[in-house]
Design a protein around this motif. Structure first.
Motif, mmCIF file in Angstrom:
data_model
loop_
_atom_site.group_PDB
_atom_site.id
_atom_site.type_symbol
_atom_site.label_atom_id
_atom_site.label_comp_id
_atom_site.label_asym_id
_atom_site.label_seq_id
_atom_site.Cartn_x
_atom_site.Cartn_y
_atom_site.Cartn_z
ATOM 1 N N GLN A 119 0.834 -1.203 0.000
ATOM 2 C CA GLN A 119 0.000 0.000 0.000
ATOM 3 C C GLN A 119 0.870 1.254 0.000
ATOM 4 O OE1 GLN A 119 -2.315 -0.468 3.589
ATOM 5 N NE2 GLN A 119 -4.061 -1.385 2.500
ATOM 6 N N LEU A 128 1.480 4.198 -3.066
ATOM 7 C CA LEU A 128 1.174 5.608 -2.879
ATOM 8 C C LEU A 128 2.403 6.479 -3.104
ATOM 9 C CD1 LEU A 128 -1.233 5.601 0.182
ATOM 10 C CD2 LEU A 128 -1.728 6.499 -2.090
ATOM 11 N N MET A 178 -10.516 14.054 -5.562
ATOM 12 C CA MET A 178 -10.656 13.085 -4.480
ATOM 13 C C MET A 178 -12.124 12.802 -4.200
ATOM 14 S SD MET A 178 -7.653 13.964 -1.765
ATOM 15 C CE MET A 178 -6.734 12.451 -1.570
ATOM 16 N N THR A 218 4.966 14.549 -0.674
ATOM 17 C CA THR A 218 3.829 15.432 -0.950
ATOM 18 C C THR A 218 4.105 16.898 -0.654
ATOM 19 O OG1 THR A 218 2.893 15.174 1.269
ATOM 20 C CG2 THR A 218 2.254 13.547 -0.382
ATOM 21 N N TRP A 251 -1.233 11.989 5.487
ATOM 22 C CA TRP A 251 -1.540 10.635 5.011
ATOM 23 C C TRP A 251 -2.988 10.237 5.280
ATOM 24 C CZ3 TRP A 251 0.553 11.790 9.668
ATOM 25 C CH2 TRP A 251 0.072 11.130 10.793
ATOM 26 N N SER A 281 -5.442 9.583 2.488
ATOM 27 C CA SER A 281 -5.304 8.332 1.735
ATOM 28 C C SER A 281 -5.903 7.141 2.464
ATOM 29 C CB SER A 281 -3.817 8.072 1.447
ATOM 30 O OG SER A 281 -3.263 9.105 0.668
ATOM 31 N N TRP A 282 -6.823 7.369 3.398
ATOM 32 C CA TRP A 282 -7.321 6.256 4.202
ATOM 33 C C TRP A 282 -7.978 5.145 3.368
ATOM 34 C CZ3 TRP A 282 -12.287 4.565 4.183
ATOM 35 C CH2 TRP A 282 -13.315 5.468 3.897
ATOM 36 N N GLN A 318 -6.846 3.860 0.805
ATOM 37 C CA GLN A 318 -5.758 3.081 0.221
ATOM 38 C C GLN A 318 -4.697 2.674 1.224
ATOM 39 O OE1 GLN A 318 -5.246 6.609 -2.243
ATOM 40 N NE2 GLN A 318 -5.077 5.263 -4.019
#
Length: 294
Positions: free
Chosen positions: A5, A9, A34, A190, A267, A270-271, A273
Motif C-alpha cells: 500500500q 502511494l 478526491m 507530498t 496521510w 489516503s485512508w 488506500q
C-alpha cells in the motif's frame, strides 16, 4: 502496515513533483478529484448547510453523538468539501457523531485573514446551534493551523471555546526555517520547502508569517482546550508540529503528540488506500469522543 500500500502511494505521489508554474485552478481541480474517487462510508448522511453564512457539508453518522467543525487542508489555496468529504465522513463514522466540513474562502482571491474570519463565523454558529453542548475543532495541514488560530481568535473575543482541538499534520508555522525541511524533505513525497513557500505567499499576501493568527506556533497558547497533534515522522512539518506540542505543554495545555512512523504529510487523506490513514482517524475520533464526554 501493508508495504505494498505504502509503496504504491509513494510511487504515485513522486510521479507528480511540485511545479511552481502550475496555477491555482489546476491544483484545485486535481485536489477536488478526491471527491470523485473516494466516498464517505455509506452509513454517513451528507447534507449541504451553511454555518454563519459560510457554505459547509454536514456529515452525520449519529445526530445524537459528538459534533465537530472540520477545516480542510490545501495550503489555504486548494481543498474543499469535495476533496475532504471522504475524510470527514470517516471521522463522523468513527466518532458516531456529526462532522461539519467548512468550505471557507481560498487565497489568493481571499487571503489572510479571510479563511480565519470564515472559520470563526462558522464556529460561532455551530456553538450557538449546540446550545452549550460540547463540540470540537479539527483540521489537516493548513486546516490544522486554522483550527488553532480559530480557537485563539475565539479566546481573544470572549466567544465560546471548543472542547478540543485536533491537528492532523498541522501547518502551524508559515515560515520554512525548520531544519525538518532539509532533513525530511527528501522523504516527504507530498510537500517541500518550495511548495510550502508557494502556498504561504499566496495566503499571506504580504502579511507577517510570524503573525500568531497565521502561524499559531508563535501565539500565547494558554487557555486552549485539550489538543491532539498527529504528525508523520517523514514529513517536513514534523519539527514545527513537535515544537507546537512543546509550546502547548509549556503553556499548561493538555496536549498529546502522536508520531506515525514512515508516514508522509497528511496521510489521512489516503485512508481508502492506506491502513494507517484509517487507523489515524480512528485515533483522532477516540480522542474527540473522550474530550467531548469529559
Amino acid at each position: 502496515m501493508s508495504q505494498a500500500q505504502l509503496d504504491a502511494l509513494l510511487a504515485l505521489f513522486r510521479k507528480y513533483p511540485f511545479d511552481p508554474a502550475v496555477g491555482e485552478g489546476p491544483r484545485r481541480r486535481l485536489m477536488d478529484r478526491m471527491g470523485e474517487v473516494f466516498a464517505p462510508p455509506p452509513q454517513v448522511a451528507v447534507e449541504p448547510v451553511a454555518l454563519g453564512g459560510v457554505p459547509a457539508e454536514r456529515l452525520t453518522a449519529s445526530a445524537d453523538g459528538p459534533a465537530l467543525l472540520y477545516l480542510h487542508g490545501g495550503g489555504y489555496v486548494t481543498g474543499s468539501v469535495a476533496s475532504h468529504r471522504h475524510l470527514g465522513g470517516l471521522l463522523a463514522a468513527e466518532m458516531q457523531g456529526t462532522v461539519h466540513v467548512l468550505d471557507y474562502r481560498l487565497a489568493p482571491e481571499a487571503p489572510f485573514p479571510a479563511p480565519l474570519d470564515d472559520a470563526v463565523a462558522a464556529w460561532r454558529a455551530l456553538a450557538a446551534e449546540r446550545g452549550g453542548r460540547p463540540a470540537g475543532i479539527a483540521g489537516d495541514s493548513a486546516g490544522g493551523g486554522l483550527a488553532f488560530a480559530t480557537a485563539l481568535r475565539c479566546r481573544a473575543a470572549g466567544l465560546p471555546m471548543p472542547n478540543c482541538i485536533v491537528g492532523l499534520s498541522p501547518w502551524v508555522n508559515l515560515g520554512t526555517e525548520s531544519e525538518s525541511y532539509d532533513k525530511l524533505g527528501p522523504l516527504d513525497p507530498t510537500l517541500s520547502r518550495e511548495a510550502a513557500a508557494w502556498y504561504a505567499d499566496r495566503y499571506l499576501a504580504g502579511a507577517d508569517p510570524r503573525d500568531p493568527m497565521a502561524s499559531p506556533l508563535f501565539a500565547d497558547l494558554a487557555g486552549l482546550p485539550p489538543v491532539l497533534i498527529q504528525v508523520g515522522d517523514r514529513e517536513v512539518f514534523f519539527g514545527d508540529a513537535a515544537s507546537m506540542h512543546q509550546s502547548l505543554l509549556a503553556a499548561g495545555v493538555e496536549a498529546r503528540l502522536s508520531v506515525w512512523q514512515r508516514m508522509f504529510h497528511a496521510w489521512h487523506l489516503s485512508w481508502p488506500q492506506l491502513d494507517e490513514g484509517r487507523a489515524a482517524l480512528a485515533e483522532a475520533a477516540a480522542f474527540i469522543r473522550e474530550s467531548l464526554s469529559a
